[in-house]
Design a protein around this motif. Structure first.
Motif, PDB file in Angstrom:
ATOM      1  N   SER A 136      -5.014   3.081   1.594  1.00 23.73           N
ATOM      2  CA  SER A 136      -4.092   3.001   2.728  1.00 23.73           C
ATOM      3  C   SER A 136      -4.736   2.473   4.006  1.00 23.73           C
ATOM      4  CB  SER A 136      -3.452   4.368   2.990  1.00 23.73           C
ATOM      5  OG  SER A 136      -4.454   5.316   3.308  1.00 23.73           O
ATOM      6  N   GLU A 137      -6.045   2.609   4.130  1.00 19.30           N
ATOM      7  CA  GLU A 137      -6.720   2.154   5.357  1.00 19.30           C
ATOM      8  C   GLU A 137      -7.123   0.676   5.307  1.00 19.30           C
ATOM      9  OE1 GLU A 137     -11.223   3.648   4.991  1.00 19.30           O
ATOM     10  OE2 GLU A 137      -9.749   5.182   4.407  1.00 19.30           O
ATOM     11  N   TYR A 138      -6.815   0.000   4.215  1.00 20.04           N
ATOM     12  CA  TYR A 138      -7.184  -1.413   4.054  1.00 20.04           C
ATOM     13  C   TYR A 138      -5.953  -2.304   4.149  1.00 20.04           C
ATOM     14  CZ  TYR A 138     -11.510   0.646   2.331  1.00 20.04           C
ATOM     15  OH  TYR A 138     -12.662   1.369   2.226  1.00 20.04           O
ATOM     16  N   LEU A 158      -5.209  -6.673  -2.891  1.00 21.49           N
ATOM     17  CA  LEU A 158      -6.086  -5.643  -3.441  1.00 21.49           C
ATOM     18  C   LEU A 158      -7.178  -6.287  -4.300  1.00 21.49           C
ATOM     19  CD1 LEU A 158      -6.654  -2.587  -3.753  1.00 21.49           C
ATOM     20  CD2 LEU A 158      -5.143  -2.620  -5.746  1.00 21.49           C
ATOM     21  N   GLY A 159      -6.785  -7.274  -5.119  1.00 21.05           N
ATOM     22  CA  GLY A 159      -7.753  -7.976  -5.964  1.00 21.05           C
ATOM     23  C   GLY A 159      -8.836  -8.659  -5.150  1.00 21.05           C
ATOM     24  N   PRO A 182       1.524   6.472  -6.813  1.00 20.78           N
ATOM     25  CA  PRO A 182       1.113   6.473  -5.410  1.00 20.78           C
ATOM     26  C   PRO A 182      -0.398   6.619  -5.199  1.00 20.78           C
ATOM     27  CG  PRO A 182       2.111   8.577  -5.998  1.00 20.78           C
ATOM     28  CD  PRO A 182       2.242   7.680  -7.191  1.00 20.78           C
ATOM     29  N   ASP A 183      -1.133   6.979  -6.246  1.00 24.65           N
ATOM     30  CA  ASP A 183      -2.571   7.249  -6.110  1.00 24.65           C
ATOM     31  C   ASP A 183      -3.342   6.069  -5.503  1.00 24.65           C
ATOM     32  OD1 ASP A 183      -1.195   8.615  -8.193  1.00 24.65           O
ATOM     33  OD2 ASP A 183      -3.082   9.401  -8.954  1.00 24.65           O
ATOM     34  N   VAL A 184      -3.060   4.862  -5.993  1.00 22.77           N
ATOM     35  CA  VAL A 184      -3.800   3.682  -5.537  1.00 22.77           C
ATOM     36  C   VAL A 184      -3.440   3.365  -4.091  1.00 22.77           C
ATOM     37  CG1 VAL A 184      -4.275   1.236  -5.926  1.00 22.77           C
ATOM     38  CG2 VAL A 184      -3.977   2.774  -7.879  1.00 22.77           C
ATOM     39  N   ARG A 195       4.607  -2.611   0.632  1.00 26.54           N
ATOM     40  CA  ARG A 195       4.219  -2.359  -0.768  1.00 26.54           C
ATOM     41  C   ARG A 195       2.801  -2.859  -1.013  1.00 26.54           C
ATOM     42  NH1 ARG A 195       7.792  -1.165  -4.921  1.00 26.54           N
ATOM     43  NH2 ARG A 195       6.439  -2.295  -6.328  1.00 26.54           N
ATOM     44  N   LEU A 196       2.145  -2.232  -1.946  1.00 24.95           N
ATOM     45  CA  LEU A 196       0.809  -2.654  -2.333  1.00 24.95           C
ATOM     46  C   LEU A 196       0.860  -4.083  -2.866  1.00 24.95           C
ATOM     47  CD1 LEU A 196      -2.066  -1.407  -2.645  1.00 24.95           C
ATOM     48  CD2 LEU A 196      -1.447  -0.884  -4.991  1.00 24.95           C
TER      49      LEU A 196
END
Length: 191
Positions: free
Chosen positions: A50-52, A65-66, A43-45, A59-60
């Motif tokens: 979380s604000e992006y 993200l990349g 969950p760290d990432v 789900r991420l």
């Protein structure tokens, strides 16, 4: 046990080398897959980003993200600060798990950038020309030329990495020729 790092800039042929080594019965680990598991399971990432707009269906999204981190050096550094220590820990654990093996290969694209050379006995660098890697990246990942170029430019020069490597395998031709070179390498270290 001899610990080999497989290094090469993006789209150089690391995955193909992993397949050949695996086919020959070697233990082969991929730090990119470790990173993928960390992104999806820890969950760290997700919490840190979380604000992006990096989520899809709750789900991420690795793709989102990349794109975010490869266009923002500060956010890239933030992500690496979370993921890299966890990858390093997993690599070190793997060395203990496979300590009875004669050799272990770990694909670590950013070995020199993160300063993990001392974890390994030998470094195998896969060299491939930038224009060839650009073409592979666009074809393999469906990236635009501009985004593929950004990904290539985000990594440090191949020339510096070659100077720090024990073995260099060129991959500028066909898949079959590259496989032959990897098999020749396997013969050379098994002799």
């Amino acid at each position: 046990m001899i610990k080999y790092a497989i290094v090469g800039n993006i789209a150089s042929g690391k995955s193909e080398m992993e397949r050949v080594l695996d086919k020959h019965g070697f233990v082969v680990l991929d730090s990119d897959l470790m990173a993928h598991d960390i992104l999806m399971d820890k969950p760290d990432v997700a919490k840190a980003f979380s604000e992006y707009d990096v989520f899809e269906f709750g789900r991420l999204s690795r793709e989102k993200l990349g794109k975010l981190v490869f266009s923002n050096a500060e956010l890239k550094q933030k992500l690496e600060g979370i993921v890299h220590p966890l990858i390093k820990e997993e690599i070190e654990t793997s060395f203990s798990v496979y300590s009875d093996e004669d050799a272990i290969f770990v694909s670590v694209p950013l070995l020199f950038e993160v300063g993990w050379e001392n974890l390994f006995d030998k470094v195998v660098f896969i060299k491939s020309e930038d224009d060839i890697r650009l073409e592979r990246l666009m074809k393999r990942n469906g990236y635009s030329k501009e985004y593929a170029q950004k990904r290539i430019e985000s990594q440090s020069s191949q020339d510096e990495k070659i100077k720090k490597s024990d073995f260099i395998i060129e991959n500028n031709s066909t898949k079959e020729e590259f496989v032959k070179k990897v098999e020749d390498f396997i013969v050379s270290i098994s002799a």
